[in-house]
Design a protein around this motif. Structure first.
Motif, PDB file in Angstrom:
ATOM      1  N   ASP A  34     -11.962  10.831  18.777  1.00 48.99           N
ATOM      2  CA  ASP A  34     -12.144  11.248  20.161  1.00 48.99           C
ATOM      3  C   ASP A  34     -11.893  12.744  20.334  1.00 48.99           C
ATOM      4  O   ASP A  34     -12.567  13.409  21.112  1.00 48.99           O
ATOM      5  N   ARG A  35     -10.905  13.270  19.596  1.00 46.98           N
ATOM      6  CA  ARG A  35     -10.622  14.715  19.678  1.00 46.98           C
ATOM      7  C   ARG A  35     -11.801  15.525  19.140  1.00 46.98           C
ATOM      8  O   ARG A  35     -12.124  16.593  19.658  1.00 46.98           O
ATOM      9  N   LEU A  36     -12.455  15.014  18.098  1.00 44.04           N
ATOM     10  CA  LEU A  36     -13.635  15.689  17.563  1.00 44.04           C
ATOM     11  C   LEU A  36     -14.756  15.698  18.604  1.00 44.04           C
ATOM     12  O   LEU A  36     -15.403  16.727  18.825  1.00 44.04           O
ATOM     13  N   LYS A  37     -14.963  14.564  19.282  1.00 44.22           N
ATOM     14  CA  LYS A  37     -16.003  14.498  20.318  1.00 44.22           C
ATOM     15  C   LYS A  37     -15.724  15.485  21.445  1.00 44.22           C
ATOM     16  O   LYS A  37     -16.628  16.168  21.933  1.00 44.22           O
TER      17      LYS A  37
ATOM     18  N   PRO B 290       0.818  -1.208   0.000  1.00 43.65           N
ATOM     19  CA  PRO B 290       0.000   0.000   0.000  1.00 43.65           C
ATOM     20  C   PRO B 290       0.855   1.262   0.000  1.00 43.65           C
ATOM     21  O   PRO B 290       1.966   1.283   0.517  1.00 43.65           O
ATOM     22  N   ASN B 291       0.309   2.292  -0.584  1.00 40.85           N
ATOM     23  CA  ASN B 291       0.973   3.586  -0.605  1.00 40.85           C
ATOM     24  C   ASN B 291       0.950   4.161   0.811  1.00 40.85           C
ATOM     25  O   ASN B 291      -0.099   4.160   1.462  1.00 40.85           O
ATOM     26  N   PRO B 292       2.084   4.670   1.336  1.00 40.48           N
ATOM     27  CA  PRO B 292       2.095   5.208   2.701  1.00 40.48           C
ATOM     28  C   PRO B 292       1.092   6.338   2.914  1.00 40.48           C
ATOM     29  O   PRO B 292       0.580   6.510   4.003  1.00 40.48           O
ATOM     30  N   LYS B 293       0.774   7.087   1.861  1.00 34.62           N
ATOM     31  CA  LYS B 293      -0.207   8.161   1.999  1.00 34.62           C
ATOM     32  C   LYS B 293      -1.591   7.600   2.288  1.00 34.62           C
ATOM     33  O   LYS B 293      -2.403   8.245   2.946  1.00 34.62           O
ATOM     34  N   ASP B 294      -1.874   6.391   1.783  1.00 39.94           N
ATOM     35  CA  ASP B 294      -3.176   5.774   2.027  1.00 39.94           C
ATOM     36  C   ASP B 294      -3.307   5.275   3.458  1.00 39.94           C
ATOM     37  O   ASP B 294      -4.414   5.057   3.940  1.00 39.94           O
ATOM     38  N   LEU B 295      -2.193   5.074   4.155  1.00 36.55           N
ATOM     39  CA  LEU B 295      -2.218   4.561   5.518  1.00 36.55           C
ATOM     40  C   LEU B 295      -2.456   5.660   6.546  1.00 36.55           C
ATOM     41  O   LEU B 295      -2.742   5.375   7.698  1.00 36.55           O
ATOM     42  N   LYS B 296      -2.325   6.929   6.134  1.00 37.66           N
ATOM     43  CA  LYS B 296      -2.525   8.028   7.076  1.00 37.66           C
ATOM     44  C   LYS B 296      -3.997   8.099   7.460  1.00 37.66           C
ATOM     45  O   LYS B 296      -4.882   7.842   6.638  1.00 37.66           O
ATOM     46  N   PRO B 297      -4.284   8.467   8.718  1.00 38.24           N
ATOM     47  CA  PRO B 297      -5.678   8.539   9.129  1.00 38.24           C
ATOM     48  C   PRO B 297      -6.417   9.651   8.380  1.00 38.24           C
ATOM     49  O   PRO B 297      -5.856  10.692   8.082  1.00 38.24           O
ATOM     50  N   LYS B 298      -7.669   9.401   8.056  1.00 38.11           N
ATOM     51  CA  LYS B 298      -8.484  10.388   7.361  1.00 38.11           C
ATOM     52  C   LYS B 298      -8.910  11.458   8.352  1.00 38.11           C
ATOM     53  O   LYS B 298      -9.195  11.191   9.502  1.00 38.11           O
ATOM     54  N   GLU B 299      -8.960  12.691   7.870  1.00 42.64           N
ATOM     55  CA  GLU B 299      -9.366  13.793   8.731  1.00 42.64           C
ATOM     56  C   GLU B 299     -10.890  13.905   8.726  1.00 42.64           C
ATOM     57  O   GLU B 299     -11.529  13.837   7.674  1.00 42.64           O
ATOM     58  N   THR B 300     -11.465  14.056   9.924  1.00 43.26           N
ATOM     59  CA  THR B 300     -12.907  14.173  10.074  1.00 43.26           C
ATOM     60  C   THR B 300     -13.252  15.625  10.384  1.00 43.26           C
ATOM     61  O   THR B 300     -12.710  16.197  11.326  1.00 43.26           O
ATOM     62  N   PRO B 301     -14.135  16.240   9.602  1.00 45.32           N
ATOM     63  CA  PRO B 301     -14.480  17.648   9.862  1.00 45.32           C
ATOM     64  C   PRO B 301     -15.501  17.771  10.994  1.00 45.32           C
ATOM     65  O   PRO B 301     -16.339  16.893  11.198  1.00 45.32           O
ATOM     66  N   CYS B 302     -15.441  18.881  11.689  1.00 46.43           N
ATOM     67  CA  CYS B 302     -16.446  19.196  12.706  1.00 46.43           C
ATOM     68  C   CYS B 302     -17.720  19.607  11.969  1.00 46.43           C
ATOM     69  O   CYS B 302     -17.669  20.411  11.040  1.00 46.43           O
ATOM     70  N   PRO B 303     -18.883  19.080  12.359  1.00 48.94           N
ATOM     71  CA  PRO B 303     -20.119  19.446  11.657  1.00 48.94           C
ATOM     72  C   PRO B 303     -20.589  20.870  11.960  1.00 48.94           C
ATOM     73  O   PRO B 303     -21.451  21.392  11.262  1.00 48.94           O
ATOM     74  N   HIS B 304     -19.988  21.510  12.975  1.00 47.05           N
ATOM     75  CA  HIS B 304     -20.438  22.845  13.386  1.00 47.05           C
ATOM     76  C   HIS B 304     -19.488  23.960  12.968  1.00 47.05           C
ATOM     77  O   HIS B 304     -19.876  25.116  12.950  1.00 47.05           O
TER      78      HIS B 304
END
Length: 114
Positions: free
Chosen positions: A88-91, A65-79
């Protein structure tokens, strides 16, 4: 052996003397025998049956796998516009900075539901 101590209090050894014997010649590798060639082909066929593409050292090829694909996806704040790599940081962020908005939304859902 003659040991001495340098300025940094490290024990140092005198350099090794080179041997005066004639240089060794490295024997040339012989071609694989018929038996080892057959064994190699059997192993290669077995790996192909199991779906193994390469048996090289890890990280030496371009497979995997490409190392870039292994990075965690960023989750946007809905607000707001913040991005978080950890759920957990988003929560925590939502609980601290958007508690009123979450409470208002919960009340609106409860009122609409009946």
């Amino acid at each position: 052996r003659d040991l001495s101590i340098d300025r940094r209090r490290r024990v140092t050894r005198p350099p090794r003397r080179r041997s005066t014997s004639p240089a060794r010649t490295v024997p040339l590798k012989m071609a694989p025998s018929q038996k080892s060639a057959e064994n190699f082909n059997k192993k290669l066929a077995a790996k192909a049956n199991r779906g193994i593409v390469s048996s090289g050292a890890a990280g030496m090829g371009s497979s995997g796998p490409n190392p870039k694909d292994l990075k965690p996806k960023e989750t946007p704040c809905p607000h707001c516009d913040r991005l978080f790599k950890q759920q957990d940081r988003l929560k925590q962020h939502v609980a601290k900075h958007h508690a009123k908005e979450v409470e208002e939304a919960a009340v609106a859902v409860a009122m609409a539901g009946g």
